[in-house]
Scaffold this motif. Structure first.
Motif, PDB file in Angstrom:
ATOM      1  N   GLY B 359       0.825  -1.209   0.000  1.00 51.78           N
ATOM      2  CA  GLY B 359       0.000   0.000   0.000  1.00 51.78           C
ATOM      3  C   GLY B 359       0.850   1.245   0.000  1.00 51.78           C
ATOM      4  O   GLY B 359       1.965   1.241   0.514  1.00 51.78           O
ATOM      5  N   ASP B 361       0.605   4.893   1.435  1.00 52.88           N
ATOM      6  CA  ASP B 361      -0.189   5.783   2.287  1.00 52.88           C
ATOM      7  C   ASP B 361      -0.298   7.168   1.661  1.00 52.88           C
ATOM      8  O   ASP B 361      -1.382   7.715   1.536  1.00 52.88           O
ATOM      9  N   TYR B 362       0.829   7.722   1.278  1.00 53.75           N
ATOM     10  CA  TYR B 362       0.830   9.029   0.621  1.00 53.75           C
ATOM     11  C   TYR B 362       2.190   9.298   0.015  1.00 53.75           C
ATOM     12  O   TYR B 362       3.189   8.680   0.390  1.00 53.75           O
ATOM     13  N   ARG B 363       2.197  10.192  -0.939  1.00 50.19           N
ATOM     14  CA  ARG B 363       3.451  10.689  -1.488  1.00 50.19           C
ATOM     15  C   ARG B 363       3.671  12.091  -0.929  1.00 50.19           C
ATOM     16  O   ARG B 363       2.709  12.842  -0.739  1.00 50.19           O
ATOM     17  N   GLN B 371       0.905  16.077   1.556  1.00 51.49           N
ATOM     18  CA  GLN B 371       0.755  14.651   1.314  1.00 51.49           C
ATOM     19  C   GLN B 371      -0.286  14.441   0.215  1.00 51.49           C
ATOM     20  O   GLN B 371      -1.361  15.025   0.260  1.00 51.49           O
ATOM     21  N   GLU B 372       0.066  13.600  -0.766  1.00 53.23           N
ATOM     22  CA  GLU B 372      -0.819  13.384  -1.905  1.00 53.23           C
ATOM     23  C   GLU B 372      -1.138  11.899  -2.040  1.00 53.23           C
ATOM     24  O   GLU B 372      -0.310  11.055  -1.717  1.00 53.23           O
ATOM     25  N   THR B 373      -2.318  11.598  -2.570  1.00 51.26           N
ATOM     26  CA  THR B 373      -2.692  10.209  -2.818  1.00 51.26           C
ATOM     27  C   THR B 373      -2.240   9.823  -4.226  1.00 51.26           C
ATOM     28  O   THR B 373      -2.515  10.540  -5.181  1.00 51.26           O
ATOM     29  N   VAL B 374      -1.542   8.687  -4.332  1.00 55.46           N
ATOM     30  CA  VAL B 374      -1.075   8.221  -5.643  1.00 55.46           C
ATOM     31  C   VAL B 374      -1.223   6.705  -5.702  1.00 55.46           C
ATOM     32  O   VAL B 374      -1.366   6.049  -4.674  1.00 55.46           O
ATOM     33  N   ASP B 375      -1.208   6.144  -6.927  1.00 50.38           N
ATOM     34  CA  ASP B 375      -1.273   4.688  -6.990  1.00 50.38           C
ATOM     35  C   ASP B 375      -0.010   4.048  -7.555  1.00 50.38           C
ATOM     36  O   ASP B 375       0.076   2.832  -7.699  1.00 50.38           O
ATOM     37  N   ALA B 383       7.634   8.544  -0.602  1.00 50.51           N
ATOM     38  CA  ALA B 383       6.301   8.160  -0.149  1.00 50.51           C
ATOM     39  C   ALA B 383       6.380   7.316   1.104  1.00 50.51           C
ATOM     40  O   ALA B 383       7.398   6.655   1.373  1.00 50.51           O
TER      41      ALA B 383
END
Lengths: 301, 428
Positions: B359, B361-363, B371-375, B383
């Motif tokens: 997983g 959590d954030y970048r 903090q950013e959400t990325v996949d 990250a």
């Protein structure tokens, strides 16, 4: 700590021992490049410190240009015997006979062609890692080289595509046919090497100490007179007190003027020297600003 | 004044540092100045760069050319990742990890910083604290460099003004506070003219602190290492099986932290079996006690099945975690992005195990710290991630112990090192 401070030499030594043990543990078939020169003499002591009371988990390998100083070759054989370790010698003469190396003239410097013989030896024995005594302070191409320096199946170094090396966690993985050059004394300088030789009381070939020798002055350097180097017209043979800072191919390794007859005096001279080791002693590095880089890309040490 | 008194200095310590800044901040000039004024530049190097300076139609010596690198770089006008430079004074030997600026900065700085005792962050006095200064400070805090020096350079272009210097210090301190960064020293300087680098010069009489060289020579670094928790990852098992060493079994490795004495009770992980230290061997013979970062050979009282990848610790003290799941800050180093479906290899101390990034959590945006959400993760991304490993790792938080808290990720197909990781505690 055992009542003595942990000096920079202790730090460098411990780092090098750690590197050698990583090679032994993770590489399937390593070798240690031993030429009889001062840097590889230091490597042998580090290997003793890393692996005694056991044997070295690798053989010693020398790529002999057959243009080496006879006293260095004598020293090489004797040292390997004293240590009780296996020494493999592969000669450039064989590469020449097989037509793998073609020289323009018989007395041409053979340094650049060592790569061919080295790569042949790597293929013959299937070595996946070769431990060498190169240092980053020697040359600017070396300054950017990793401690574990990856070579492709052609033995080539790609400076733009090196593996990042973080902390002291080394990535030793290779595919079949590829190999890694490992430089445990990357972070040592010429002065560190001499200080260590002094501290450990290591024997080195006599030509490292000042002695009278017949030389010729050529291109701002001194060349030792031997069967490969004879005076050209207008040049004269002089007797000069000299020592060698590196030992390699007789046709391109220049001695420097010096009175240093023991290790302490060499250390003192090295501490105040104003010319780099290769700048003073290697004709083959002065042909262009990028000579070493080009040789390395072709598989040189 | 010259700092090189031309005497051998076998007793000196080793200090590794990194310089952070772009060419515009005068970073190359600063390194050139340190080497030049400590007389660590050789004549043949100096004559080579004097020639190049002249070829480019400039007068004098451009000290920045000293750090100019390979042919490939000169052709393309770029600089390839990390170069290492060496100089010494009678007090210490120094290793500079010289990392260039521009787009791949994060990857390069993290690499150089991973072994550094100290970071010099350069700030251009004309520009003050910029986004990139914050980025450098953040990366220094992420990698846990114990000492920071803020070098406010180009003071000559700001009339050596104390007010300018004080403003910059205040701005930087405010930001550093947010990052929980301490031990920061501030030095005003002109690398170009040599003020406050090695020599004091006479242009900064209001500054009462030390020169950069003085600081590098005297800063105390031996407390930076974790001396409390004994950690000994086994690198190599020595069983010579010769006549006189028939039963000898030596466990070879480097003490990564703490210290050990003959007779100490030790625990072997992950098995949890215990024994006592019988001998501590070095090449010269046996010793009573050894301390990090010595490389030694240990023998123990009992016959335990010990192999590479095992860890010896001392009974008592803070125990490490033995775990198959952990959180880490990851710096992605490869131009091939993270594939969360794939298995990678983790190399941690002397262990290599299979792993998946289970997983993200954030970048962290390294410029804003948002903090950013990325996949997925791309080169230079930092990250916080969760990892699962096939075999347990024996680890500490990176903050407490760099050696047992750091790891690399290797791509099993290409064999490339694709990421660097720092283990963080689950609570934070």
């Amino acid at each position: 700590m055992n009542n003595h401070p942990f000096t920079h030499l202790d730090a460098l030594e411990s780092e090098a021992i750690h590197i050698m043990r990583e090679v032994a543990a993770e590489c399937a078939n390593p070798a240690l490049l031993f030429s009889g020169g001062k840097d590889s003499i230091v490597l042998l002591r580090l290997a003793e410190k890393a692996f005694r009371p056991g044997h070295f988990p690798f053989p010693l390998l020398h790529i002999d240009t057959e243009h080496n100083f006879p006293e260095v070759i004598e020293f090489r054989d004797r040292r390997a015997k004293e240590l009780g370790e296996r020494l493999i010698v592969r000669s450039m003469e064989d590469s020449i006979k097989k037509g793998r190396v073609v020289l323009r003239s018989a007395d041409q410097s053979r340094n650049a062609f060592q790569s061919v013989t080295l790569l042949d030896a790597i293929a013959e024995f299937g070595f996946d890692a070769c431990i060498g005594g190169a240092r980053r302070d020697e040359e600017k191409a070396r300054a950017k080289e990793r401690i574990f320096s990856f070579r492709d199946e052609f033995g080539q170094w790609d400076p733009k595509n090196q593996r990042p090396e973080l902390w002291d966690i080394y990535n030793t993985r290779t595919h079949p046919g590829e190999n890694i050059r490992v430089f445990p004394i990357s972070n040592w300088t010429e002065l560190d090497v001499w200080e260590y030789i002094g501290r450990e009381r290591l024997e080195v070939p006599h030509i490292y100490f000042a002695h009278m020798r017949e030389v010729i002055r050529r291109d701002a350097g001194l060349l030792p007179v031997c069967h490969l180097v004879q005076p050209k017209e207008g040049e004269k043979i002089e007797n000069v007190m000299v020592r060698f800072r590196t030992v390699g191919d007789m046709s391109c390794t220049c001695p420097v003027e010096s009175d240093a007859v023991n290790i302490d005096e060499i250390v003192a001279e090295t501490a105040i020297t104003r010319i780099t080791e290769r700048g003073a002693t290697r004709m083959d590095d002065q042909t262009s600003d990028a000579s070493m880089e080009l040789r390395k890309k072709e598989g040189y040490f | 004044m010259s700092v090189n008194e031309n005497v051998p200095f076998e007793q000196g310590e080793l200090l590794r540092f990194i310089t952070a800044g772009s060419v515009d901040d005068g970073k190359s000039t600063l390194i050139g100045r340190l080497l030049h004024d400590s007389k660590s530049i050789f004549e043949d190097q100096l004559s080579s760069i004097t020639n190049t300076t002249r070829k480019r139609g400039m007068a004098g010596v451009d000290l920045s050319l000293l750090t100019d690198g390979l042919q490939a770089e000169r052709e393309q006008g770029i600089t390839i990742d990390v170069a290492y430079r060496y100089f010494a004074t009678p007090k210490r030997k120094f290793i500079i990890a010289d990392t260039p600026g521009h787009e791949q900065y994060t990857r390069n700085m993290v690499t150089g910083a991973s072994t550094a005792n100290l970071a010099v962050i350069l700030i251009d006095a004309r520009k003050g604290v910029l986004t990139q200064s914050r980025r450098h400070a953040y990366l220094a805090s992420l990698v846990g460099i114990p000492h920071l020096v803020v070098a406010v350079n180009k003071m000559d272009l700001m009339d050596y003004s104390q007010k300018v210097f004080d403003e910059i210090c205040k701005d930087f301190a405010a930001f550093a506070n947010e990052l929980n960064l301490h031990n920061i020293e501030y030095i005003p300087m002109s690398a170009l003219n040599g003020d406050m680098v090695v020599d004091r010069g006479d242009k900064l009489p209001w500054y009462k602190g030390v020169t950069l060289m003085n600081l590098l020579e005297n800063i105390i670094i031996d407390h930076d290492m974790n001396l409390a928790d004994f950690r000994f990852p086994v690198q190599w098992v020595c069983r010579p099986r010769t006549e006189d060493t028939h039963d000898f079994r030596g466990y070879m490795g480097r003490i990564e932290s703490g210290s050990v004495r003959v007779g100490d009770a030790v625990t072997l992980l992950p098995s949890g079996l215990t024994s006592r230290i019988k001998e501590i061997l070095v090449y010269e013979g046996s010793i009573e006690q050894a301390v990090a970062p010595q490389s030694v050979t240990l023998t123990i009282e009992d016959h335990l099945d010990i192999s590479r990848g095992d860890l010896l610790i001392k009974a008592g003290g803070e125990p490490p975690r033995v775990t198959k799941e952990f959180d880490a800050m990851l710096c992605w180093l490869s131009d091939q992005s993270l594939d969360p479906q794939r298995k990678y290899l983790v190399k941690h101390t002397t262990r290599i195990v299979k792993a998946v990034v289970s997983g993200i959590d954030y970048r962290v945006d390294v410029n804003t710290l948002k903090q950013e959400t990325v996949d997925t993760l791309k080169m230079n991304d930092i990250a916080r991630v969760k990892l699962k490993v096939q075999q347990p790792l024996i680890c500490d938080d990176y903050e407490r112990n760099h050696a047992t808290g750091s790891f690399i990720l290797i791509d099993e197909t290409s064999n490339n090192t694709v990421a660097a990781g720092m283990i963080v505690s689950l609570q934070k």
